[in-house]
Design a protein around this motif. Structure first.
Motif, PDB file in Angstrom:
ATOM      1  N   MET A   1       0.701  -1.145   0.113  1.00 43.47           N
ATOM      2  CA  MET A   1      -0.157  -0.034  -0.149  1.00 43.47           C
ATOM      3  C   MET A   1       0.845   1.274   0.038  1.00 43.47           C
ATOM      4  O   MET A   1       1.715   1.432   0.894  1.00 43.47           O
ATOM      5  CB  MET A   1      -1.035   0.022   1.330  1.00 43.47           C
ATOM      6  CG  MET A   1      -1.647   1.429   1.423  1.00 43.47           C
ATOM      7  SD  MET A   1      -2.576   1.259   2.992  1.00 43.47           S
ATOM      8  CE  MET A   1      -3.993   0.449   2.399  1.00 43.47           C
ATOM      9  N   ARG A   2       0.690   2.290  -0.946  1.00 42.84           N
ATOM     10  CA  ARG A   2       1.462   3.225  -1.047  1.00 42.84           C
ATOM     11  C   ARG A   2       0.717   4.501  -0.367  1.00 42.84           C
ATOM     12  O   ARG A   2      -0.569   4.650  -0.638  1.00 42.84           O
ATOM     13  CB  ARG A   2       1.827   3.680  -2.562  1.00 42.84           C
ATOM     14  CG  ARG A   2       2.500   4.771  -2.658  1.00 42.84           C
ATOM     15  CD  ARG A   2       2.930   5.070  -4.325  1.00 42.84           C
ATOM     16  NE  ARG A   2       3.231   6.368  -4.419  1.00 42.84           N
ATOM     17  CZ  ARG A   2       3.700   6.873  -5.391  1.00 42.84           C
ATOM     18  NH1 ARG A   2       3.311   6.406  -6.437  1.00 42.84           N
ATOM     19  NH2 ARG A   2       3.998   8.214  -5.496  1.00 42.84           N
ATOM     20  N   ARG A   3       1.302   5.385   0.289  1.00 46.29           N
ATOM     21  CA  ARG A   3       0.692   6.306   0.931  1.00 46.29           C
ATOM     22  C   ARG A   3       1.466   7.597   0.520  1.00 46.29           C
ATOM     23  O   ARG A   3       2.943   7.508   0.642  1.00 46.29           O
ATOM     24  CB  ARG A   3       0.577   6.398   2.356  1.00 46.29           C
ATOM     25  CG  ARG A   3      -0.490   5.635   2.916  1.00 46.29           C
ATOM     26  CD  ARG A   3      -0.512   5.508   4.237  1.00 46.29           C
ATOM     27  NE  ARG A   3      -1.516   4.259   4.937  1.00 46.29           N
ATOM     28  CZ  ARG A   3      -1.998   4.102   5.915  1.00 46.29           C
ATOM     29  NH1 ARG A   3      -1.566   4.905   6.721  1.00 46.29           N
ATOM     30  NH2 ARG A   3      -2.652   3.247   6.238  1.00 46.29           N
ATOM     31  N   ASP A   4       1.103   8.656   0.128  1.00 47.85           N
ATOM     32  CA  ASP A   4       1.731  10.059  -0.152  1.00 47.85           C
ATOM     33  C   ASP A   4       1.540  11.110   0.761  1.00 47.85           C
ATOM     34  O   ASP A   4       0.181  11.096   1.165  1.00 47.85           O
ATOM     35  CB  ASP A   4       1.567  10.327  -1.841  1.00 47.85           C
ATOM     36  CG  ASP A   4       1.865   9.357  -2.734  1.00 47.85           C
ATOM     37  OD1 ASP A   4       3.126   8.553  -2.305  1.00 47.85           O
ATOM     38  OD2 ASP A   4       1.430   9.249  -3.768  1.00 47.85           O
ATOM     39  N   LEU A   5       2.302  11.720   0.958  1.00 47.64           N
ATOM     40  CA  LEU A   5       2.204  13.065   2.005  1.00 47.64           C
ATOM     41  C   LEU A   5       2.704  14.154   1.036  1.00 47.64           C
ATOM     42  O   LEU A   5       3.664  14.222   0.667  1.00 47.64           O
ATOM     43  CB  LEU A   5       2.769  13.007   3.120  1.00 47.64           C
ATOM     44  CG  LEU A   5       2.582  14.120   4.110  1.00 47.64           C
ATOM     45  CD1 LEU A   5       1.087  14.651   4.513  1.00 47.64           C
ATOM     46  CD2 LEU A   5       3.609  13.952   5.501  1.00 47.64           C
ATOM     47  N   ARG A   6       1.892  15.133   0.873  1.00 48.47           N
ATOM     48  CA  ARG A   6       2.258  16.214   0.184  1.00 48.47           C
ATOM     49  C   ARG A   6       2.108  17.316   1.250  1.00 48.47           C
ATOM     50  O   ARG A   6       1.065  17.624   1.720  1.00 48.47           O
ATOM     51  CB  ARG A   6       1.327  16.582  -1.071  1.00 48.47           C
ATOM     52  CG  ARG A   6       1.734  17.989  -1.605  1.00 48.47           C
ATOM     53  CD  ARG A   6       0.923  18.197  -2.889  1.00 48.47           C
ATOM     54  NE  ARG A   6       1.239  19.587  -3.534  1.00 48.47           N
ATOM     55  CZ  ARG A   6       0.821  20.179  -4.549  1.00 48.47           C
ATOM     56  NH1 ARG A   6      -0.151  19.589  -5.133  1.00 48.47           N
ATOM     57  NH2 ARG A   6       1.307  21.261  -4.814  1.00 48.47           N
ATOM     58  N   ILE A   7       3.286  18.472   1.412  1.00 49.12           N
ATOM     59  CA  ILE A   7       3.122  19.416   2.131  1.00 49.12           C
ATOM     60  C   ILE A   7       3.489  20.653   1.323  1.00 49.12           C
ATOM     61  O   ILE A   7       4.539  20.704   0.693  1.00 49.12           O
ATOM     62  CB  ILE A   7       4.278  19.448   3.354  1.00 49.12           C
ATOM     63  CG1 ILE A   7       3.595  18.009   4.210  1.00 49.12           C
ATOM     64  CG2 ILE A   7       4.037  20.506   4.205  1.00 49.12           C
ATOM     65  CD1 ILE A   7       4.728  17.757   5.259  1.00 49.12           C
ATOM     66  N   ASP A   8       2.485  21.638   1.350  1.00 49.90           N
ATOM     67  CA  ASP A   8       2.988  22.853   0.632  1.00 49.90           C
ATOM     68  C   ASP A   8       3.443  23.950   1.587  1.00 49.90           C
ATOM     69  O   ASP A   8       2.695  24.103   2.712  1.00 49.90           O
ATOM     70  CB  ASP A   8       1.931  23.527   0.052  1.00 49.90           C
ATOM     71  CG  ASP A   8       1.381  22.653  -1.397  1.00 49.90           C
ATOM     72  OD1 ASP A   8       2.263  21.956  -1.863  1.00 49.90           O
ATOM     73  OD2 ASP A   8       0.135  22.550  -1.844  1.00 49.90           O
ATOM     74  N   ALA A   9       4.750  24.139   1.574  1.00 49.51           N
ATOM     75  CA  ALA A   9       5.447  25.166   2.742  1.00 49.51           C
ATOM     76  C   ALA A   9       5.425  26.413   2.159  1.00 49.51           C
ATOM     77  O   ALA A   9       5.965  26.596   1.039  1.00 49.51           O
ATOM     78  CB  ALA A   9       6.562  24.549   3.466  1.00 49.51           C
ATOM     79  N   ARG A  10       5.279  27.478   3.092  1.00 49.08           N
ATOM     80  CA  ARG A  10       5.646  29.136   2.692  1.00 49.08           C
ATOM     81  C   ARG A  10       6.246  29.510   3.779  1.00 49.08           C
ATOM     82  O   ARG A  10       6.006  29.238   5.044  1.00 49.08           O
ATOM     83  CB  ARG A  10       4.543  29.513   2.112  1.00 49.08           C
ATOM     84  CG  ARG A  10       4.762  31.092   1.937  1.00 49.08           C
ATOM     85  CD  ARG A  10       3.315  31.721   1.499  1.00 49.08           C
ATOM     86  NE  ARG A  10       2.437  31.851   2.748  1.00 49.08           N
ATOM     87  CZ  ARG A  10       1.127  32.353   2.619  1.00 49.08           C
ATOM     88  NH1 ARG A  10       1.016  33.072   1.481  1.00 49.08           N
ATOM     89  NH2 ARG A  10       0.792  32.671   3.605  1.00 49.08           N
ATOM     90  N   LEU A  11       7.503  30.242   3.676  1.00 49.91           N
ATOM     91  CA  LEU A  11       8.085  31.048   4.702  1.00 49.91           C
ATOM     92  C   LEU A  11       8.178  32.380   4.383  1.00 49.91           C
ATOM     93  O   LEU A  11       8.487  32.972   3.211  1.00 49.91           O
ATOM     94  CB  LEU A  11       9.596  30.339   4.770  1.00 49.91           C
ATOM     95  CG  LEU A  11      10.367  30.945   5.987  1.00 49.91           C
ATOM     96  CD1 LEU A  11       9.769  30.979   7.359  1.00 49.91           C
ATOM     97  CD2 LEU A  11      11.760  30.362   5.664  1.00 49.91           C
ATOM     98  N   SER A  12       7.860  33.393   5.188  1.00 49.40           N
ATOM     99  CA  SER A  12       7.787  34.557   5.189  1.00 49.40           C
ATOM    100  C   SER A  12       8.477  35.177   6.420  1.00 49.40           C
ATOM    101  O   SER A  12       8.499  34.520   7.539  1.00 49.40           O
ATOM    102  CB  SER A  12       6.676  35.347   4.873  1.00 49.40           C
ATOM    103  OG  SER A  12       5.736  35.156   6.009  1.00 49.40           O
ATOM    104  N   ALA A  13       9.017  36.452   6.180  1.00 52.01           N
ATOM    105  CA  ALA A  13       9.744  37.181   7.508  1.00 52.01           C
ATOM    106  C   ALA A  13       9.379  38.736   7.434  1.00 52.01           C
ATOM    107  O   ALA A  13       9.332  39.178   6.623  1.00 52.01           O
ATOM    108  CB  ALA A  13      11.215  36.856   7.209  1.00 52.01           C
TER     109      ALA A  13
END
Length: 79
Positions: A1-13
């Motif tokens: 069984m394949r499980r994918d995890l997608r994380i969209d990350a953004r960094l601001s300062a």
């Protein structure tokens, strides 16, 4: 069984420069309990960076000169 995890990350300062005496060390407090806070989603980090003003003097003078050139009064600064 394949499980994918997608994380969209953004960094601001956001930077804030405060000139003057070093403030007293803050009192340590425990982190809040993990859970929903009702605020916007995401992770918010605050980090203080202390530097000797002499190390940054050239950059500070350049920034203050730009502000003064726009006609903004910069107290206690001679460029």
């Amino acid at each position: 069984m394949r499980r994918d995890l997608r994380i969209d990350a953004r960094l601001s300062a956001l930077a804030e420069l405060v000139l003057g005496q070093q403030p007293a060390a803050p009192v340590a407090t425990p982190l809040q309990a993990i859970g929903k806070t009702g605020g916007p989603p995401g992770l918010l980090l605050h980090s203080a960076v202390l530097a000797d003003p002499a190390t940054l003097q050239r950059q500070i003078d350049k920034a203050l000169a730009k502000v003064a050139a726009r006609g903004v009064l910069v107290p206690e600064w001679a460029g």
